[in-house]
Design a protein around this motif. Structure first.
Motif, PDB file in Angstrom:
ATOM      1  N   GLU A 121       0.755  -1.159  -0.126  1.00  0.00           N
ATOM      2  CA  GLU A 121       0.034  -0.040   0.207  1.00  0.00           C
ATOM      3  C   GLU A 121       0.837   1.290  -0.081  1.00  0.00           C
ATOM      4  O   GLU A 121       0.533   2.280  -0.533  1.00  0.00           O
ATOM      5  CB  GLU A 121      -0.931   0.023   1.287  1.00  0.00           C
ATOM      6  N   ALA A 122       1.987   1.310   0.699  1.00  0.00           N
ATOM      7  CA  ALA A 122       2.828   2.304   0.687  1.00  0.00           C
ATOM      8  C   ALA A 122       3.416   2.765  -0.684  1.00  0.00           C
ATOM      9  O   ALA A 122       3.876   3.752  -1.106  1.00  0.00           O
ATOM     10  CB  ALA A 122       4.126   2.194   1.711  1.00  0.00           C
ATOM     11  N   ARG A 123       3.807   1.501  -1.763  1.00  0.00           N
ATOM     12  CA  ARG A 123       4.173   1.879  -2.868  1.00  0.00           C
ATOM     13  C   ARG A 123       3.021   2.214  -3.802  1.00  0.00           C
ATOM     14  O   ARG A 123       3.181   2.373  -5.056  1.00  0.00           O
ATOM     15  CB  ARG A 123       4.822   0.465  -3.607  1.00  0.00           C
ATOM     16  N   GLY A 124       1.906   2.089  -3.263  1.00  0.00           N
ATOM     17  CA  GLY A 124       0.704   2.643  -4.403  1.00  0.00           C
ATOM     18  C   GLY A 124      -0.298   1.635  -4.773  1.00  0.00           C
ATOM     19  O   GLY A 124      -1.208   1.666  -5.452  1.00  0.00           O
ATOM     20  N   VAL A 125       0.036   0.177  -4.335  1.00  0.00           N
ATOM     21  CA  VAL A 125      -0.579  -0.868  -4.894  1.00  0.00           C
ATOM     22  C   VAL A 125      -1.918  -1.026  -4.070  1.00  0.00           C
ATOM     23  O   VAL A 125      -1.972  -0.952  -2.849  1.00  0.00           O
ATOM     24  CB  VAL A 125       0.033  -2.258  -4.722  1.00  0.00           C
ATOM     25  N   ARG A 179      -5.939  -2.636  -3.055  1.00  0.00           N
ATOM     26  CA  ARG A 179      -6.645  -3.849  -3.158  1.00  0.00           C
ATOM     27  C   ARG A 179      -7.712  -3.744  -3.950  1.00  0.00           C
ATOM     28  O   ARG A 179      -8.564  -2.797  -4.254  1.00  0.00           O
ATOM     29  CB  ARG A 179      -7.318  -4.305  -1.886  1.00  0.00           C
ATOM     30  N   ARG A 180      -8.201  -4.868  -4.490  1.00  0.00           N
ATOM     31  CA  ARG A 180      -9.502  -4.840  -5.679  1.00  0.00           C
ATOM     32  C   ARG A 180     -10.477  -4.478  -5.096  1.00  0.00           C
ATOM     33  O   ARG A 180     -11.512  -3.903  -5.437  1.00  0.00           O
ATOM     34  CB  ARG A 180      -9.271  -6.041  -6.447  1.00  0.00           C
ATOM     35  N   SER A 181     -10.852  -4.931  -3.821  1.00  0.00           N
ATOM     36  CA  SER A 181     -12.071  -5.069  -3.236  1.00  0.00           C
ATOM     37  C   SER A 181     -12.178  -3.458  -2.662  1.00  0.00           C
ATOM     38  O   SER A 181     -13.195  -2.909  -2.173  1.00  0.00           O
ATOM     39  CB  SER A 181     -11.997  -5.858  -1.986  1.00  0.00           C
ATOM     40  N   GLY A 182     -11.058  -2.608  -2.590  1.00  0.00           N
ATOM     41  CA  GLY A 182     -11.110  -1.209  -2.046  1.00  0.00           C
ATOM     42  C   GLY A 182     -11.645  -0.264  -3.302  1.00  0.00           C
ATOM     43  O   GLY A 182     -11.732   0.957  -2.996  1.00  0.00           O
ATOM     44  N   ARG A 183     -11.773  -0.804  -4.533  1.00  0.00           N
ATOM     45  CA  ARG A 183     -12.196   0.175  -5.466  1.00  0.00           C
ATOM     46  C   ARG A 183     -13.645   0.299  -5.739  1.00  0.00           C
ATOM     47  O   ARG A 183     -14.025   0.828  -6.716  1.00  0.00           O
ATOM     48  CB  ARG A 183     -11.686  -0.387  -6.741  1.00  0.00           C
ATOM     49  N   GLY A 184     -14.449  -0.550  -4.861  1.00  0.00           N
ATOM     50  CA  GLY A 184     -16.017  -0.406  -5.188  1.00  0.00           C
ATOM     51  C   GLY A 184     -16.236  -1.647  -5.939  1.00  0.00           C
ATOM     52  O   GLY A 184     -16.785  -1.479  -6.958  1.00  0.00           O
TER      53      GLY A 184
END
Length: 59
Positions: free
Chosen positions: A43-47, A49-54
């Motif tokens: 997450e610090a590198r900007g990746v 989670r798919r579930s976080g995109r709605g």
């Protein structure tokens, strides 16, 4: 309290089961922390989670 002729077997069996349960708890705790650390790095590198995109909106 007398456990009979199989007392040593019963006591050793319970002790082994307790040891295995403790080892599994420690292993799961270490693995959980390692995965949380890895997710934090991603997450610090900007990746994200798919579930976080709605994901519910994609259907």
């Amino acid at each position: 309290m007398s456990l009979g002729p199989y007392a040593s077997f019963v006591v050793i069996s319970y002790a082994l089961v307790a040891a295995v349960v403790v080892i599994l708890i420690v292993w799961i705790t270490i693995d959980y922390r390692r995965h949380q650390e890895r997710l934090g790095e991603l997450e610090a590198r900007g990746v994200v989670r798919r579930s976080g995109r709605g994901a519910a909106d994609i259907r």
